[in-house]
Design an enzyme around this catalytic site. Structure first.
Site, mmCIF file in Angstrom:
data_model
loop_
_atom_site.group_PDB
_atom_site.id
_atom_site.type_symbol
_atom_site.label_atom_id
_atom_site.label_comp_id
_atom_site.label_asym_id
_atom_site.label_seq_id
_atom_site.Cartn_x
_atom_site.Cartn_y
_atom_site.Cartn_z
ATOM 1 N N CYS A 195 0.803 -1.233 0.000
ATOM 2 C CA CYS A 195 0.000 0.000 0.000
ATOM 3 C C CYS A 195 0.832 1.278 0.000
ATOM 4 O O CYS A 195 0.473 2.256 -0.661
ATOM 5 C CB CYS A 195 -0.963 0.009 1.180
ATOM 6 S SG CYS A 195 -0.252 -0.550 2.724
ATOM 7 N N HIS A 227 -2.567 6.322 4.141
ATOM 8 C CA HIS A 227 -1.124 6.524 4.309
ATOM 9 C C HIS A 227 -0.742 7.871 3.670
ATOM 10 O O HIS A 227 -1.051 8.122 2.498
ATOM 11 C CB HIS A 227 -0.334 5.417 3.610
ATOM 12 C CG HIS A 227 -0.399 4.071 4.292
ATOM 13 N ND1 HIS A 227 -0.964 3.870 5.528
ATOM 14 C CD2 HIS A 227 0.082 2.861 3.890
ATOM 15 C CE1 HIS A 227 -0.845 2.588 5.864
ATOM 16 N NE2 HIS A 227 -0.221 1.956 4.880
HETATM 17 C C1 11C Z 1 1.491 -1.555 6.593
HETATM 18 N N1 11C Z 1 2.076 -1.572 4.261
HETATM 19 O O1 11C Z 1 0.938 -0.467 6.460
HETATM 20 C C2 11C Z 1 1.829 -2.407 5.390
HETATM 21 C C3 11C Z 1 0.733 -3.425 5.175
HETATM 22 O O2 11C Z 1 3.125 -5.822 1.862
HETATM 23 O O3 11C Z 1 1.014 -5.684 1.499
HETATM 24 C C4 11C Z 1 0.739 -4.124 3.835
HETATM 25 C C5 11C Z 1 1.806 -5.172 3.685
HETATM 26 C C6 11C Z 1 1.984 -5.590 2.255
HETATM 27 O O4 11C Z 1 1.785 -2.028 7.689
#
Ligand code: 11C
Length: 344
Positions: A150, A242
């Protein structure tokens, strides 16, 4: 007629978002749900601790959850969306592909494999052609396509918009929502009045996935982009969305107006889940913000703002909804691309 699809890992955080996005969906009809052993044989309503912001669709609520096994999925299901934990995905996804299923996966396993397309359709739809290499090398009747992490999805479309200026170096600092950690991870209440300056292997994912996404496929091999990327990842007490601070050094000078124009005019695709515009650019220096801007384009748009010139190159902030654009929606969009290209 809608294509029959299944969800692997249907009870988890991303699995629930997948169901929310797939029911209703004009091109897909949910026909199979799988999860871990503790859910087998239960109705979806019994198995899922439903937490997304709309009720469980009635028809899905009464479906029986099965084991995550190709023998349990009806043969007429053409496409599987996978949101399995990565270790489970690594163990079972190849078996589904061998059994003839096309898998659009959000799980992080195999994202960097040479013959696995890692795709954001608006950025590198042509990488889907890697599936020919995959089929030749693995002998699968099915196929495996991945979407990125993400936080990678949040900033890569903005880099794609700036690619014409020749990107040499990128620095990115992330401010990531707690929903990225899933239901068993950190909760927002646990980090109120705090921030955690480390998230597992997140920095490596941003640095490597972005170079694969912006790489070139010559029909036989994918060359990763040569830009250097340095990431620093932070968990903050936001629920969804995010936010990222990005610095980009380019070969050719790029003014703020040119960068904003390139982002605003970056094309979306004629696929149901691709928003138009793909990238919203705010003039106000305090935007984008997660609570105000994460649902732009039904959660599938990227928001950018705060563009300025600095001694370290062009600087800006960008934002995306991490469980929609960054995960479930990304897999659905890849499913739409696979359908459009005749893989299903
Ligand atoms: C987080 N990006 O926000 C991570 C979750 O490789 O799909 C997603 C983990 C991934 O902690």
């Amino acid at each position: 007629m809608a294509a029959r699809v299944g969800v692997l890992g249907a009870t988890g955080a991303v699995g629930q978002r997948l169901i929310q996005l797939l029911d209703p969906h004009p091109e897909f009809e949910i026909a199979a749900l799988t999860a871990s052993e503790s859910s087998e044989g239960k109705t979806y309503r019994q198995a899922a601790k439903w937490r997304v912001d709309s009720p469980i669709p009635d028809d899905v609520a009464e479906m029986t959850v099965t084991a995550t096994d190709p023998d349990e999925v009806p043969d007429d299901v053409g496409l599987l969306f996978s949101s399995l934990p990565s270790s489970v995905g690594a163990a079972v996804e190849p078996g589904f592909c061998e059994a003839g299923y096309v898998v659009s996966s959000n799980s992080s396993n195999a994202r960097m494999a040479d013959d696995v397309p890692l795709v954001i359709p608006e950025v590198n739809a042509d990488h889907l052609d890697l599936l020919e290499v995959q089929r030749d090398e693995r002998g699968w009747d099915g196929a495996l396509v991945k979407n990125p992490n993400c936080s990678t999805i949040t900033f890569v479309p903005t880099l794609a918009a700036l690619a014409e200026y020749g990107i040499e170096k990128v620095h990115v600092a992330t401010l990531q929502a707690v929903s990225g950690a899933g239901y068993d991870g950190v909760s927002s209440m646990e980090i109120i009045d705090n921030a955690i300056p480390h998230i597992g292997s997140e920095e490596d994912k941003l640095e490597t996935e972005s170079r694969k996404l912006l790489g070139e496929f010559d029909g036989a091999e994918l060359t990763h982009d040569e830009m250097s990327v340095s990431a620093s990842c932070n968990r903050i007490p936001t629920i969804d969305g995010h936010l990222e601070n990005v610095w980009v050094e380019t070969e050719e000078d790029v003014s703020i107006a040119e960068a904003a124009g390139a982002m605003e005019s970056y094309p979306s695709l004629d696929l149901r889940s691709s928003p138009d515009p793909l990238i919203h650019v705010f003039d106000a220096p305090d935007r984008p913000q997660p609570r105000m801007d994460r649902t732009l384009g039904d959660g599938m748009a990227i928001a950018a703002g705060g563009l300025q010139e600095t001694p370290f190159g062009l600087q800006y902030n960008c934002l995306a909804h991490n469980t929609i654009r960054g995960a479930a929606g990304a897999s659905v969009l890849n499913g739409e691309l696979l359908l459009e290209n005749g893989y299903i």
